[in-house]
Design a protein around this motif. Structure first.
Motif, PDB file in Angstrom:
ATOM      1  N   SER A 283       0.754  -1.215   0.086  1.00 37.02           N
ATOM      2  CA  SER A 283      -0.005  -0.382  -0.065  1.00 37.02           C
ATOM      3  C   SER A 283       1.112   0.678  -0.243  1.00 37.02           C
ATOM      4  O   SER A 283       2.388   1.056   0.388  1.00 37.02           O
ATOM      5  CB  SER A 283      -0.619  -0.235   0.772  1.00 37.02           C
ATOM      6  OG  SER A 283      -0.183  -0.059   2.431  1.00 37.02           O
ATOM      7  N   TRP A 326      -3.075  -0.984  -6.017  1.00 34.81           N
ATOM      8  CA  TRP A 326      -3.495   0.234  -5.167  1.00 34.81           C
ATOM      9  C   TRP A 326      -3.436   1.620  -6.368  1.00 34.81           C
ATOM     10  O   TRP A 326      -2.913   2.277  -7.063  1.00 34.81           O
ATOM     11  CB  TRP A 326      -2.485   0.273  -4.269  1.00 34.81           C
ATOM     12  CG  TRP A 326      -2.310  -0.244  -3.297  1.00 34.81           C
ATOM     13  CD1 TRP A 326      -1.431  -1.672  -2.755  1.00 34.81           C
ATOM     14  CD2 TRP A 326      -3.198  -0.344  -1.859  1.00 34.81           C
ATOM     15  NE1 TRP A 326      -1.445  -2.499  -1.927  1.00 34.81           N
ATOM     16  CE2 TRP A 326      -2.675  -1.835  -1.145  1.00 34.81           C
ATOM     17  CE3 TRP A 326      -4.062   0.324  -0.961  1.00 34.81           C
ATOM     18  CZ2 TRP A 326      -2.753  -2.238   0.259  1.00 34.81           C
ATOM     19  CZ3 TRP A 326      -4.495  -0.522  -0.711  1.00 34.81           C
ATOM     20  CH2 TRP A 326      -4.163  -1.673   0.181  1.00 34.81           C
ATOM     21  N   GLY A 330      -4.130   4.733  -1.465  1.00 36.13           N
ATOM     22  CA  GLY A 330      -4.753   4.219  -0.670  1.00 36.13           C
ATOM     23  C   GLY A 330      -5.908   3.317  -0.839  1.00 36.13           C
ATOM     24  O   GLY A 330      -6.280   2.815   0.657  1.00 36.13           O
ATOM     25  N   ILE A 333      -8.234  -0.398  -4.343  1.00 36.62           N
ATOM     26  CA  ILE A 333      -7.304  -1.464  -5.035  1.00 36.62           C
ATOM     27  C   ILE A 333      -8.180  -1.320  -6.349  1.00 36.62           C
ATOM     28  O   ILE A 333      -9.541  -2.359  -6.503  1.00 36.62           O
ATOM     29  CB  ILE A 333      -7.291  -2.241  -4.418  1.00 36.62           C
ATOM     30  CG1 ILE A 333      -6.095  -2.414  -3.137  1.00 36.62           C
ATOM     31  CG2 ILE A 333      -6.589  -4.057  -5.260  1.00 36.62           C
ATOM     32  CD1 ILE A 333      -5.454  -3.385  -2.129  1.00 36.62           C
ATOM     33  N   VAL A 350     -10.847  -0.372  -0.278  1.00 38.88           N
ATOM     34  CA  VAL A 350     -10.368  -0.913   0.746  1.00 38.88           C
ATOM     35  C   VAL A 350     -11.087  -1.598   2.287  1.00 38.88           C
ATOM     36  O   VAL A 350     -10.659  -2.682   2.716  1.00 38.88           O
ATOM     37  CB  VAL A 350      -8.861  -0.595   1.090  1.00 38.88           C
ATOM     38  CG1 VAL A 350      -8.350  -1.261   2.497  1.00 38.88           C
ATOM     39  CG2 VAL A 350      -7.977  -0.363   0.064  1.00 38.88           C
TER      40      VAL A 350
END
Length: 425
Positions: A283, A326, A330, A333, A350
């Motif tokens: 990440s 990623w 962050g 995904i 995420v």
């Protein structure tokens, strides 16, 4: 003239920093089918440099999938006027909005070293990102470098090819006799690692990229084939390694410098499950590792918390999900999942416990191996349209849109495994 240029530059930079909030409503990753902005790009005065810059910018801006380039008669939402100055190496740029929009004009300046077409293309990308920042509230990804693997029909090897997003120039960057794939960039964006499948096994190869050095260095070798290694934002390298007949685990390595060049030094083993675990991706904040595991019987996307060593399954649908990538911030995904016998690019939050997936690639094409642009607005991938024989590199808005071709190779060439540099270098 020097005083005037300094004033232009200062005004441009100060407005550049305070205006992005104006346009946040124009680009929202959770709102697909975004309405493009109508933009006119015109010149004022005669100059070969201005003519070339206008031509390049008109070509680049539609490639972002955020703008339509229109004439003034079409009543554009915004107008960009580029003008020569008394200094032949400096042009003045003014961005203004349509009457009644309440958009304060922005004026800035661009200084050029020369009028080489490739160099002007880079400066045009810089200006294009300036427009995207002020009108869309995102950084822009024009000028970023995309690398992919290219294979010609009848050849038993593939080479790495590169181009800058927004440019039409493609360059081959590897000339060895191996199958080269799986490019990953270092945090600075000035070196790459990639996998080379040789007659003896699989190697991880390092290559300086900016400036491009053709001499490369083997960092790691294993017999048989293996998944590509990836470079994390912390500078460490992650790869899958066979530890049994049907078992691969994930390992973390550090890159050390020596008299003969860089080499890998093992730091720790990250997984130890009786399954095939592969495709590690760190990440952006370095706290989690996305990877693929078939511990439930089919390949799925998992997240490993590097502090607690606990893994959780991220993908909740389908029997085959792979290639996690990623987003730059962050929060998401992207991955490819097989649904109804077709491979599709999805993205998922995420922290969504339900794993709700949003389709990124359009219907009617097979799509694999997603990668995000540096500003998160675009996802590139390898794809085949209906009736198409070869894989080609396409891209869509990360919010979901139609697909645009990124590359220009003809029939008989497969293009796979794109990788996007983190910024404009």
């Amino acid at each position: 003239m020097k005083i005037l240029f300094k004033l232009i530059l200062i005004v441009g930079v100060s407005l550049y920093l305070v205006l992005p909030a104006l346009a946040i409503e124009f680009f929202d990753i959770n709102k697909p089918r975004i309405e493009k902005l109508n933009l006119s790009i015109n010149k004022s005065g005669d100059s070969d440099l201005v003519d070339l810059l206008v031509e390049q910018l008109r070509n680049q801006m539609p490639k972002t999938l955020l703008f339509n380039i229109v004439e003034d008669s079409a009543e554009p939402s915004f107008n960009l006027k580029i003008s020569p100055t008394n200094d032949q190496k400096i042009v003045s740029v003014t961005l203004s909005g349509a009457q009644g929009q309440g958009f304060e004009p922005i004026t800035t300046g661009l200084k050029f070293r020369n009028q080489d077409k490739e160099y002007v293309n880079l400066k045009s990308a810089q200006l294009g990102n300036f427009l995207i920042k002020n009108l869309m509230g995102i950084q822009g990804s024009l000028g970023g470098i995309v690398v992919w693997s290219g294979t010609k029909k009848g050849e038993n090897k593939n080479s790495l090819i590169m181009k800058r997003f927004g440019s039409d120039i493609q360059k081959q960057i590897t000339y060895n006799l191996y199958n080269n794939t799986g490019v990953s960039w270092n945090p600075k964006g000035d070196a790459i690692i990639y996998s080379a499948q040789t007659g003896r096994g699989s190697e991880v190869i390092w290559q300086g990229f900016i400036p491009l050095r053709l001499k490369s260095k083997s960092l790691y070798f294993t017999e048989g084939s293996s998944s590509s290694a990836t470079w994390g934002n912390n500078g460490n390298i992650y790869l899958a390694k066979y530890v049994g007949e049907r078992n691969t685990d994930l390992f973390e390595y550090t890159l050390v410098s020596g008299g003969t060049g860089p080499s890998l030094e093992r730091l720790r083993k990250l997984t130890k499950h009786m399954a095939i675990e592969t495709e590690p991706a760190l990440s952006p904040d370095g706290k989690k590792l996305a990877y693929i595991s078939d511990r439930t019987g089919t390949p799925q996307v998992y997240l490993l918390n590097l502090s607690t060593k606990k893994s959780t399954r991220l993908s909740k649908k389908g029997n085959y999900n792979s290639s996690p990538s990623w987003s730059p911030d962050g929060t998401m995904i992207a991955y490819n999942g097989v649904r109804n016998s077709k491979s599709v690019i999805f993205r998922v939050l995420v922290d969504d416990p339900l794993g709700f997936e949003t389709q990124v690639s359009p219907k009617g094409m097979q799509a694999e191996s997603p990668v995000w642009s540096s500003d998160g607005s675009i996802v590139a991938y390898q794809a085949k349209k209906i009736g198409q024989q070869n894989w080609k590199i396409y891209y869509s808005l990360s919010s979901g849109s139609s697909a645009q071709r990124l590359t220009k190779s003809g029939n008989g060439v497969d293009e796979t495994s794109p990788s996007w540099n983190s910024g404009l270098n």
